[in-house]
Write an enzyme that holds these catalytic residues in place. Structure first.
Site, mmCIF file in Angstrom:
data_model
loop_
_atom_site.group_PDB
_atom_site.id
_atom_site.type_symbol
_atom_site.label_atom_id
_atom_site.label_comp_id
_atom_site.label_asym_id
_atom_site.label_seq_id
_atom_site.Cartn_x
_atom_site.Cartn_y
_atom_site.Cartn_z
ATOM 1 N N SER A 1 0.830 -1.202 0.000
ATOM 2 C CA SER A 1 0.000 0.000 0.000
ATOM 3 C C SER A 1 0.868 1.258 0.000
ATOM 4 O O SER A 1 1.589 1.519 -0.957
ATOM 5 C CB SER A 1 -0.958 -0.027 1.188
ATOM 6 O OG SER A 1 -1.920 0.988 1.080
ATOM 7 N N ASP B 1 -6.074 2.226 -3.080
ATOM 8 C CA ASP B 1 -7.230 1.932 -2.232
ATOM 9 C C ASP B 1 -7.574 3.115 -1.332
ATOM 10 O O ASP B 1 -8.609 3.113 -0.679
ATOM 11 C CB ASP B 1 -7.024 0.643 -1.419
ATOM 12 C CG ASP B 1 -5.896 0.724 -0.412
ATOM 13 O OD1 ASP B 1 -5.112 1.691 -0.443
ATOM 14 O OD2 ASP B 1 -5.789 -0.210 0.421
ATOM 15 N N ASP C 1 -3.130 6.624 -3.223
ATOM 16 C CA ASP C 1 -1.867 6.068 -2.759
ATOM 17 C C ASP C 1 -1.404 5.019 -3.770
ATOM 18 O O ASP C 1 -2.096 4.757 -4.760
ATOM 19 C CB ASP C 1 -2.004 5.520 -1.340
ATOM 20 C CG ASP C 1 -2.891 4.298 -1.251
ATOM 21 O OD1 ASP C 1 -3.713 4.081 -2.155
ATOM 22 O OD2 ASP C 1 -2.777 3.546 -0.263
ATOM 23 N N ASP D 1 -1.345 1.804 -4.235
ATOM 24 C CA ASP D 1 -2.202 0.710 -4.692
ATOM 25 C C ASP D 1 -3.640 1.164 -4.880
ATOM 26 O O ASP D 1 -4.529 0.345 -5.121
ATOM 27 C CB ASP D 1 -2.119 -0.497 -3.754
ATOM 28 C CG ASP D 1 -2.779 -0.259 -2.407
ATOM 29 O OD1 ASP D 1 -2.720 0.894 -1.913
ATOM 30 O OD2 ASP D 1 -3.345 -1.208 -1.829
#
Length: 543
Positions: free
Chosen positions: A152, A302, A298, A300
């Protein structure tokens, strides 16, 4: 250091690991530090543990890091645990996604080979893609589980292994403990059967996600909006821009320096929109292009961060502010059902639900809990820039659909010559100013976090902002969380589930007498937060 002064158990553990490590590169890396006891002690302090939805740690050889050996063991434990849950034949696949971090594709392929070696189909995402696309695919493809290889918004030296169950949500107890037990029982990695690297899905799965995401917005509302955007060197750009175009919005202005995936994240100290300076390039672009709003995902994708033009500059919204804005927008659209957030988020959402006669849910931190707040859930958010605006689509935080809904809200307000700030003012006039902030302490030694938690538990403050503390709620043993309340002030203290940080979440609620009092109420709330930061730091033993 002489050989007699060394810890022979460390060397023995390292030699045993070397004999079982399937990756020549990590074997070479470990051999290079065999004579460094402090380095070995860190790498062999213990295996990575399943935390928030799975594993996360630094890329390095040894059990206390992310590497091919750890991934093979994790995958073997996962597929064995899945097999043990079966009561009959199970031909459901394992779906595997990955981002663009160092090692992500190799870890995804290794997971697929372990799954096929165990006789289970493995479906690999077609390329590096956002985490919410993987979460969507788990349900869309009827999978037994999903794995997303990502860390992440962690620093570039980290990677991780996030696990989703068949319902499309992140795993929770007792499944996490069951999988960890299965991992510890794997035995020699050389004995883990490996099959082919699975089936690579086509781009159809991405198109299906984009098509489904369009259901988040109303096709009949205004679409005129100038958006500046950054994927922050991550994997969100192509999916976000495709979704925005399919919904009928103009193409966004994209930060060129951060447009393409880069696992080294060269333009930011930490690839997290919450970190100071992380959005500087985005806000500079937004100013040059005279954008209406600025949006960051961000790495990734999410999470979603938002800023809007204000008084000739840019104001970045806190996660609680975006959370309230999106909830209010859905409520105004007539979306009925449960609205949920966490114990560390603002109390504003509970006030909004009470006022409008809607069910409210409050959970422990993390979307694995939020999406399980009730079968009637229609919206959930957490203050760390995570929003679930369509639980029937993605049962997790989703920075793509959240950004799309922000665009709908901002475009509607723009058509009325108003901004996101104007809508926040409306909420403050109705419910009071709910000002939130966070005191975050990053540590090198995780023992420091335990010491700070012990300090505030042993000597909690008697007063907060000159009001007596009326409630001290300790969530142990179920959760390492301490909640202090005094009048309209609240402090929640907990260790981070994903980073080496202690976090204290602060909230001050300031009533607003009338529109003329709003600037004063915001100033009073800001002053209260500043004082509360100092008091909390003192209670944690930092001053």
């Amino acid at each position: 250091m002489t050989s007699t002064e060394r810890d022979p158990s460390l060397r023995a553990a390292a030699e045993a690991w070397l004999a079982d490590d399937p990756d020549p590169a990590s074997r070479d890396e470990l051999r290079a530090v065999l004579d460094d006891d402090s380095e070995l002690a860190d790498r062999f302090a213990g295996p990575l543990r399943f935390g928030t939805a799975g594993l996360r740690g630094p890329l390095r050889a040894g059990p206390n890091g992310m590497n091919l050996a750890v991934v093979r063991g994790a995958a073997a434990g996962l597929v064995r645990w899945l097999a043990a849950q079966q009561t009959g034949p199970d031909d459901r696949p394992l779906v595997i996604g990955y981002d663009a971090r160092h090692g992500s594709h190799a870890f995804a392929v290794e997971t697929a080979r372990v799954a096929t070696g165990a006789g289970r189909r493995a479906l690999l995402m077609p390329r590096p893609l956002p985490t919410p696309v993987l979460a969507f695919a788990v349900r869309r493809l009827g999978a037994a589980a999903g794995v997303m290889v990502t860390a992440s918004h962690n620093p570039p030296q980290d990677n991780g292994y996030k696990v989703y169950l068949a319902d499309g949500a992140q795993l929770v107890p007792p499944a996490d403990a069951g999988i960890e037990r299965a991992i510890r029982e794997v035995g020699p990695l050389a004995d883990v059967p490996l099959g082919p690297p699975g089936e690579v899905l086509t781009e159809d799965i991405v198109r299906e996600y984009v098509d489904a995401a369009l259901g988040v917005v109303d096709p009949e509302v205004p679409r005129e909006l100038a958006v500046a955007y950054t994927p922050m060197h991550g994997v969100g750009r192509e999916v976000f821009t495709a979704t925005l175009a399919a919904a009928g919005y103009p193409a966004p202005f994209v930060v060129a320096e951060q447009a393409e995936p880069d696992p080294d994240f060269p333009t930011v100290a930490f690839p997290n929109p919450e970190e100071p300076g992380a959005m500087d390039l985005l806000l500079a672009l937004a100013g040059r292009e005279r954008a209406d709003i600025a949006i960051a995902n961000d790495p990734d994708a999410d999470r979603c961060a938002v800023a809007y033009a204000r008084n000739g500059g840019w104001h970045q919204l806190r996660g609680d502010e975006v959370g309230a804005l999106l909830a209010d927008h859905l409520m105004r659209r007539g979306v009925r059902g449960r609205y949920a957030t966490t114990i560390v988020s603002s109390s504003l959402l509970s006030r909004m639900c009470e006022d409008r006669g809607l069910p409210y849910g409050e959970t422990l931190t993390g979307f694995k809990w939020i999406v399980r707040a009730g079968d009637d859930l229609v919206y959930g958010y957490e203050e760390a820039l995570g929003y679930c605006v369509a639980p029937d689509l993605v049962r997790d935080k989703d920075g793509i659909t959240a950004a799309l809904l922000v665009c709908e809200l901002a475009a509607g307000l723009r058509a009325e010559l108003r901004t996101l700030g104007d809508r926040l003012d409306e909420l403050a006039l109705r419910y009071g100013v709910h000002a939130t902030d966070q005191l975050s302490v990053r540590v090198e030694d995780l023992g420091e976090i335990a010491e700070m938690m012990a300090t505030i538990r042993a000597r909690p403050p008697a007063d907060l902002l000159d009001e007596p503390v009326t409630s001290i709620e300790d969530r142990l043993p179920n959760a390492d969380v301490l909640i202090l309340r005094a009048g309209t002030t609240r402090v929640v203290v907990r260790p981070s589930g994903t980073e080496p940080k202690l976090k204290a979440y602060l909230e001050v609620v300031e009533p607003v007498a009338d529109p003329t009092d709003l600037p004063g109420a915001r100033e009073r709330a800001a002053a209260g937060l500043a004082a509360l930061r100092t008091e909390t730091a003192t209670a944690l033993g930092l001053k």
